[in-house]
Design a protein around this motif. Structure first.
Motif, PDB file in Angstrom:
ATOM      1  N   SER A   1       0.818  -1.509  -0.415  1.00 55.47           N
ATOM      2  CA  SER A   1       0.248   0.189   0.050  1.00 55.47           C
ATOM      3  C   SER A   1       1.009   0.790  -0.123  1.00 55.47           C
ATOM      4  CB  SER A   1      -1.129   0.034   1.016  1.00 55.47           C
ATOM      5  OG  SER A   1       0.009  -0.683   3.085  1.00 55.47           O
TER       6      SER A   1
ATOM      7  N   PRO B   1      -2.316   1.795  -4.397  1.00 56.55           N
ATOM      8  CA  PRO B   1      -3.548   2.531  -3.929  1.00 56.55           C
ATOM      9  C   PRO B   1      -4.024   1.147  -3.198  1.00 56.55           C
ATOM     10  CG  PRO B   1      -3.812   2.158  -6.547  1.00 56.55           C
ATOM     11  CD  PRO B   1      -2.654   1.839  -6.623  1.00 56.55           C
TER      12      PRO B   1
ATOM     13  N   THR C   1     -10.846   6.471  -0.532  1.00 52.77           N
ATOM     14  CA  THR C   1      -9.836   5.905  -1.479  1.00 52.77           C
ATOM     15  C   THR C   1     -11.372   5.949  -2.578  1.00 52.77           C
ATOM     16  OG1 THR C   1     -10.883   3.961  -0.566  1.00 52.77           O
ATOM     17  CG2 THR C   1      -8.867   4.547   0.244  1.00 52.77           C
TER      18      THR C   1
ATOM     19  N   GLY D   1      -8.428   4.576  -7.428  1.00 53.34           N
ATOM     20  CA  GLY D   1      -6.928   4.648  -8.116  1.00 53.34           C
ATOM     21  C   GLY D   1      -6.058   6.577  -7.571  1.00 53.34           C
TER      22      GLY D   1
ATOM     23  N   TRP E   1      -6.170   8.926  -6.410  1.00 49.54           N
ATOM     24  CA  TRP E   1      -6.783   9.559  -5.185  1.00 49.54           C
ATOM     25  C   TRP E   1      -5.037   9.139  -4.410  1.00 49.54           C
ATOM     26  CZ3 TRP E   1      -4.320   7.231  -0.591  1.00 49.54           C
ATOM     27  CH2 TRP E   1      -4.301   5.735  -0.741  1.00 49.54           C
ATOM     28  N   PHE E   2      -4.498   8.084  -5.072  1.00 46.04           N
ATOM     29  CA  PHE E   2      -3.416   7.483  -5.097  1.00 46.04           C
ATOM     30  C   PHE E   2      -2.310   8.177  -5.919  1.00 46.04           C
ATOM     31  CE2 PHE E   2       0.196   4.884  -4.880  1.00 46.04           C
ATOM     32  CZ  PHE E   2       0.490   4.220  -3.423  1.00 46.04           C
TER      33      PHE E   2
ATOM     34  N   TYR F   1      -2.672   5.173 -11.547  1.00 42.84           N
ATOM     35  CA  TYR F   1      -4.022   4.443 -11.254  1.00 42.84           C
ATOM     36  C   TYR F   1      -5.039   4.957 -11.219  1.00 42.84           C
ATOM     37  CZ  TYR F   1       0.614   1.982  -8.776  1.00 42.84           C
ATOM     38  OH  TYR F   1       1.622   1.737  -8.410  1.00 42.84           O
TER      39      TYR F   1
END
Length: 290
Positions: free
Chosen positions: A43, A47, A88, A117, A119-120, A124
């Motif tokens: 992680s 994500p 998330t 994804g 947000w990461f 993604y």
């Protein structure tokens, strides 16, 4: 093609680490090195709780992955840590009138529309929240092992039975998986007791740090006590190891969430059997490559 490459890589690399023993074998009286468990998958690098995080852990040679299970409004099990979709996914944008965006208030089809994804990181974009079926299938495909957390069972009556049924349907309750590839954990002692009563062969872990004087009461249905590393002492680890769990072996300790080399070495010296980490590469290097 990507999945095939990951599977080949995982098979080649995991073979050397998949059967690592616990750090402290009480019966043999010897110190060895702990398992490394990828927290919500790898992680720190993909994500959390997604298939991409599982694949990233496999490509790093990490045998064990941890995940979190919640339930949708229409009764599907999905892999996501929070009981809300806000952190998330893009649920607030896709469903602006549905605050507070609780997982239990959305159908599986609605959740399948969400981006889990972006947000990461931009790479993604379009990543989805996986169903539990898809998640365990990917773990199986990668020849990995699973530490599965049942989240918030008080919000989802019957989720213990439902989770076990799905695991059985997916082939995860046979002797091979029960012996060495599956642990079910929860912060809920009642939920964990239910898991043990429904399927006594499943190995279970209680999250948290019960008082040492109370540990014996959990030994009837918990094989592990899994505390935050911040709550650990060598004496506490010894107190857990001194008890025999429901499967006739010493109870074990997995510590979470350890993301730096110094802390990894500290908890290893305490005698923990596993280290749960967002940065499995950092922890494994600290414990195995020195």
């Amino acid at each position: 093609m990507h999945a095939r490459v990951v599977a080949v890589t995982a098979t080649a690399v995991l073979g050397s680490v998949a059967l690592l023993p616990p750090v402290h074998d009480v019966r043999a009286g010897v110190a060895v090195r702990p398992l490394v468990i990828a927290h919500r998958g790898a992680s720190a690098y993909a994500p959390e709780n997604t298939l991409q995080a599982v694949d990233k852990a496999a490509s790093m040679g990490v045998a064990w992955v941890e995940n979190d299970v919640q339930r949708t409004r229409d009764g599907r099990l999905v892999v996501i840590h929070d009981d809300t979709l806000r952190r998330t996914t893009d649920a607030e944008r896709v469903f602006p009138g549905r605050a507070p965006w609780k997982v239990k208030d959305f159908t599986a089809a609605e959740i399948a529309r969400l981006d889990a994804g972006s947000w990461f990181g931009a790479a993604y974009k379009g990543t989805r929240v996986p169903t539990l079926e898809a998640y365990v299938d990917r773990v199986e495909h990668n020849h990995q092992k699973l530490l599965l957390e049942i989240k918030n069972p008080e919000l989802y009556p019957g989720i213990e039975r439902q989770t076990l049924k799905l695991l059985g349907d997916e082939g995860w309750l046979d002797r091979r998986h029960l012996t060495n590839r599956l642990v079910v954990q929860s912060f809920s002692a009642a939920g964990l007791r239910t898991v043990h009563e429904l399927k006594p062969g499943v190995r279970t872990g209680l999250l948290g740090t019960p008082a040492a004087r109370d540990l014996r009461r959990y030994a009837g249905y918990a094989d592990l006590i899994n505390p935050s590393h911040t709550a650990l002492t060598p004496a506490y680890v010894d107190a857990v190891h001194a008890l025999t769990g429901p499967h006739g072996t010493p109870m074990r300790v997995f510590a979470w969430t350890v993301d730096d080399a110094a802390t990894a070495r500290t908890v290893a010296r305490y005698g923990v059997d596993g280290v749960i980490t967002d940065k499995a590469d950092v922890v494994r290097r600290a414990l195995y490559w020195y």
